[in-house]
Design a protein around this motif. Structure first.
Motif, PDB file in Angstrom:
ATOM      1  N   ALA A 291       0.691  -1.046  -0.046  1.00 24.50           N
ATOM      2  CA  ALA A 291       0.090  -0.014   0.032  1.00 24.50           C
ATOM      3  C   ALA A 291       0.732   1.346  -0.093  1.00 24.50           C
ATOM      4  N   ALA A 292       1.850   1.365   1.066  1.00 22.65           N
ATOM      5  CA  ALA A 292       2.773   2.309   0.849  1.00 22.65           C
ATOM      6  C   ALA A 292       3.459   2.541  -0.387  1.00 22.65           C
ATOM      7  N   ALA A 293       4.053   1.402  -0.951  1.00 23.60           N
ATOM      8  CA  ALA A 293       4.644   1.536  -2.412  1.00 23.60           C
ATOM      9  C   ALA A 293       3.703   2.141  -3.550  1.00 23.60           C
ATOM     10  N   LEU A 294       2.544   2.044  -3.408  1.00 21.66           N
ATOM     11  CA  LEU A 294       1.646   2.522  -4.433  1.00 21.66           C
ATOM     12  C   LEU A 294       1.340   4.028  -3.945  1.00 21.66           C
ATOM     13  N   GLN A 295       1.228   4.443  -2.931  1.00 26.45           N
ATOM     14  CA  GLN A 295       1.111   5.801  -2.400  1.00 26.45           C
ATOM     15  C   GLN A 295       2.250   6.491  -2.768  1.00 26.45           C
ATOM     16  N   ILE A 296       3.607   6.377  -2.670  1.00 23.81           N
ATOM     17  CA  ILE A 296       4.440   7.322  -3.084  1.00 23.81           C
ATOM     18  C   ILE A 296       4.547   7.531  -4.537  1.00 23.81           C
ATOM     19  N   GLY A 297       4.067   6.925  -5.536  1.00 31.36           N
ATOM     20  CA  GLY A 297       3.884   7.046  -6.663  1.00 31.36           C
ATOM     21  C   GLY A 297       2.955   8.232  -7.254  1.00 31.36           C
ATOM     22  N   SER A 298       2.385   8.984  -6.194  1.00 32.59           N
ATOM     23  CA  SER A 298       1.706  10.183  -6.586  1.00 32.59           C
ATOM     24  C   SER A 298       2.166  11.202  -5.522  1.00 32.59           C
ATOM     25  N   HIS A 299       1.890  12.611  -6.109  1.00 29.70           N
ATOM     26  CA  HIS A 299       1.968  13.711  -5.576  1.00 29.70           C
ATOM     27  C   HIS A 299       0.828  13.881  -4.502  1.00 29.70           C
ATOM     28  N   GLY A 300       1.304  14.657  -3.059  1.00 26.52           N
ATOM     29  CA  GLY A 300       0.366  14.724  -2.037  1.00 26.52           C
ATOM     30  C   GLY A 300       0.113  13.560  -1.191  1.00 26.52           C
ATOM     31  N   ALA A 301      -0.064  13.719   0.074  1.00 28.21           N
ATOM     32  CA  ALA A 301      -0.066  12.687   1.029  1.00 28.21           C
ATOM     33  C   ALA A 301      -1.446  11.995   0.872  1.00 28.21           C
ATOM     34  N   GLN A 302      -2.564  12.538   0.540  1.00 24.88           N
ATOM     35  CA  GLN A 302      -3.726  11.580   0.452  1.00 24.88           C
ATOM     36  C   GLN A 302      -4.036  11.332  -1.142  1.00 24.88           C
ATOM     37  N   ALA A 303      -3.396  11.994  -1.915  1.00 20.56           N
ATOM     38  CA  ALA A 303      -3.980  11.641  -3.170  1.00 20.56           C
ATOM     39  C   ALA A 303      -3.707  10.403  -3.990  1.00 20.56           C
ATOM     40  N   GLY A 304      -2.441   9.876  -3.614  1.00 23.59           N
ATOM     41  CA  GLY A 304      -2.179   8.386  -4.250  1.00 23.59           C
ATOM     42  C   GLY A 304      -2.688   7.318  -3.253  1.00 23.59           C
ATOM     43  N   MET A 305      -3.381   7.766  -2.408  1.00 24.83           N
ATOM     44  CA  MET A 305      -3.736   6.325  -1.395  1.00 24.83           C
ATOM     45  C   MET A 305      -4.460   5.450  -1.996  1.00 24.83           C
ATOM     46  N   PRO A 306      -4.091   3.959  -1.797  1.00 24.92           N
ATOM     47  CA  PRO A 306      -4.663   3.160  -2.992  1.00 24.92           C
ATOM     48  C   PRO A 306      -5.923   2.447  -2.501  1.00 24.92           C
ATOM     49  N   THR A 307      -6.723   1.686  -3.248  1.00 26.78           N
ATOM     50  CA  THR A 307      -7.932   0.913  -2.561  1.00 26.78           C
ATOM     51  C   THR A 307      -7.472  -0.551  -2.431  1.00 26.78           C
ATOM     52  N   ASP A 308      -8.182  -1.324  -1.673  1.00 25.95           N
ATOM     53  CA  ASP A 308      -7.836  -2.792  -1.461  1.00 25.95           C
ATOM     54  C   ASP A 308      -7.372  -3.299  -2.761  1.00 25.95           C
ATOM     55  N   ALA A 309      -8.224  -3.419  -3.871  1.00 28.89           N
ATOM     56  CA  ALA A 309      -8.244  -4.007  -5.016  1.00 28.89           C
ATOM     57  C   ALA A 309      -6.776  -3.629  -5.703  1.00 28.89           C
ATOM     58  N   GLU A 310      -6.698  -2.315  -5.548  1.00 35.20           N
ATOM     59  CA  GLU A 310      -5.239  -1.922  -6.086  1.00 35.20           C
ATOM     60  C   GLU A 310      -4.051  -2.436  -5.610  1.00 35.20           C
ATOM     61  N   VAL A 311      -4.096  -2.619  -4.038  1.00 30.27           N
ATOM     62  CA  VAL A 311      -2.906  -3.146  -3.389  1.00 30.27           C
ATOM     63  C   VAL A 311      -2.894  -4.705  -3.830  1.00 30.27           C
ATOM     64  N   ILE A 312      -4.092  -5.342  -3.888  1.00 29.72           N
ATOM     65  CA  ILE A 312      -4.054  -6.872  -4.330  1.00 29.72           C
ATOM     66  C   ILE A 312      -3.535  -6.975  -5.672  1.00 29.72           C
ATOM     67  N   ALA A 313      -3.853  -6.176  -6.578  1.00 28.07           N
ATOM     68  CA  ALA A 313      -3.283  -6.490  -7.982  1.00 28.07           C
ATOM     69  C   ALA A 313      -1.937  -6.161  -7.968  1.00 28.07           C
ATOM     70  N   PHE A 314      -1.479  -5.180  -7.215  1.00 26.04           N
ATOM     71  CA  PHE A 314       0.035  -4.893  -7.147  1.00 26.04           C
ATOM     72  C   PHE A 314       0.624  -5.859  -6.634  1.00 26.04           C
ATOM     73  N   MET A 315       0.172  -6.558  -5.559  1.00 25.13           N
ATOM     74  CA  MET A 315       1.108  -7.712  -4.971  1.00 25.13           C
ATOM     75  C   MET A 315       1.073  -8.764  -5.725  1.00 25.13           C
ATOM     76  N   ARG A 316      -0.099  -9.044  -6.573  1.00 26.73           N
ATOM     77  CA  ARG A 316       0.160 -10.159  -7.605  1.00 26.73           C
ATOM     78  C   ARG A 316       1.097 -10.004  -8.633  1.00 26.73           C
ATOM     79  N   GLN A 317       1.108  -8.495  -8.924  1.00 31.01           N
ATOM     80  CA  GLN A 317       2.015  -8.409 -10.198  1.00 31.01           C
ATOM     81  C   GLN A 317       3.531  -8.514  -9.731  1.00 31.01           C
ATOM     82  N   ASN A 318       3.756  -8.180  -8.401  1.00 33.53           N
ATOM     83  CA  ASN A 318       4.927  -8.323  -7.948  1.00 33.53           C
ATOM     84  C   ASN A 318       5.528  -9.263  -7.017  1.00 33.53           C
ATOM     85  N   ARG A 319       4.727 -10.639  -6.996  1.00 36.37           N
ATOM     86  CA  ARG A 319       4.795 -11.506  -6.305  1.00 36.37           C
ATOM     87  C   ARG A 319       6.001 -12.245  -6.413  1.00 36.37           C
TER      88      ARG A 319
END
Length: 296
Positions: A264-292
């Motif tokens: 989740a933190a890895a996804l968040q740091i890809g955008s500007h602003g503290a709250q703007a890039g905070m991901p959804t659960d679906a995005e985190v799960i997809a990201f974890m699968r892609q990077n497993r």
């Protein structure tokens, strides 16, 4: 436990006022800046937004001023699905962070404002909210006596709490002992503890230290970070803590929760602003699968 973990955030709400320029003014000097932006922030509000986007049932306990910023900060949380009924209103300004950005380096002045009007007595009036939570998240941008009162309340109603000790300061032993988990980054851990290795042994499966690109360490092991190119690390720790709390409240092991929080933190740091890039659960799960494969 409900299908959606019930997470209560006790902490700060700030408006970040960001001015970008090519130099810093000297004393008495006026310069022309390049850009001005406002971002809703505060570690408490950031964690509330992150937890809500990840699917938790989130309640925020905090304090804002009776000013336009206070109204906006509350409205932002409400739009994210956070329960804002327990955010109080104080006869002072809302908390703000005045941020000067020059060549990517930040100089920040934080004016706590209403955040420092969040009192132990106010926390006591929210005992029922805390008691009905699966987990509570607390940070240190509110008075330490209020943190202590919240910790005491959590213990009395048998609700675990995560202490995110930022900004770091010396803490009474009871606050540390009463926490289910303590989540400093490496520099914060050095302020809190004389010897980090000894602290890890003393607080097994409680002390969780985030180390950026090196991942997370705790007494039981190490969880690797996900390799990403950082755009803006503001809010990464808040996203980590929200994700960690959600997974722990859902019954995940500490190792599983740390892996999810790292993603989740890895996804968040890809955008500007503290709250703007905070991901959804679906995005985190997809990201974890892609990077497993890379993460094994």
């Amino acid at each position: 436990m409900s299908q959606q973990p019930r997470i209560t955030i006790i902490g700060s709400l700030n408006m970040d006022l960001t001015a970008t320029s090519n130099k810093r003014p000297a004393a008495g000097e006026t310069i022309l800046g390049e850009r001005f932006e406002t971002f809703p922030g505060g570690k408490g509000a950031n964690q509330a937004v992150a937890a809500a986007r990840l699917g938790a049932d989130v309640t925020m306990i905090g304090m804002v001023g009776k000013d336009p910023f206070g109204n906006e900060l509350t409205q932002v949380l409400r739009r994210e699905g956070v329960e804002t009924e327990h955010i109080g209103s104080a006869d002072t300004s809302s908390g703000v962070a005045v941020i000067q950005v020059v060549d990517g380096d930040n100089s920040i002045t934080v004016i706590p404002g209403a955040n420092f009007q969040l009192t132990p007595d106010y926390i006591e009036t929210k005992r029922d909210v805390i008691q009905n939570s699966d987990i509570v998240l607390i940070q240190l941008e509110i008075p330490l006596e209020t943190v202590a009162a919240a910790a005491k309340c959590c213990k009395e109603v048998n609700v675990p709490y995560i202490l995110n000790p930022a900004p770091a300061q010396s803490l009474p032993e009871e606050i540390i002992n009463q926490a289910a988990y303590i989540t400093p980054n490496e520099s914060e851990a050095m302020i809190l503890f004389e010897d980090i290795n000894e602290a890890l042994k003393k607080f097994p499966d409680k002390l969780v230290i985030t180390k950026g690109e090196e991942g997370v360490v705790y007494s039981g092991g190490h969880v690797a970070a996900f390799p990403v190119s950082a755009v803006d690390t503001t809010g990464a720790g808040d996203t980590f803590n929200a994700a960690l709390g959600l997974k722990l409240a859902s019954g995940s092991s500490l190792s599983e929760a740390c892996s999810y929080a790292n993603a989740a933190a890895a996804l968040q740091i890809g955008s500007h602003g503290a709250q703007a890039g905070m991901p959804t659960d679906a995005e985190v799960i997809a990201f974890m699968r892609q990077n497993r494969e890379n993460h094994l």
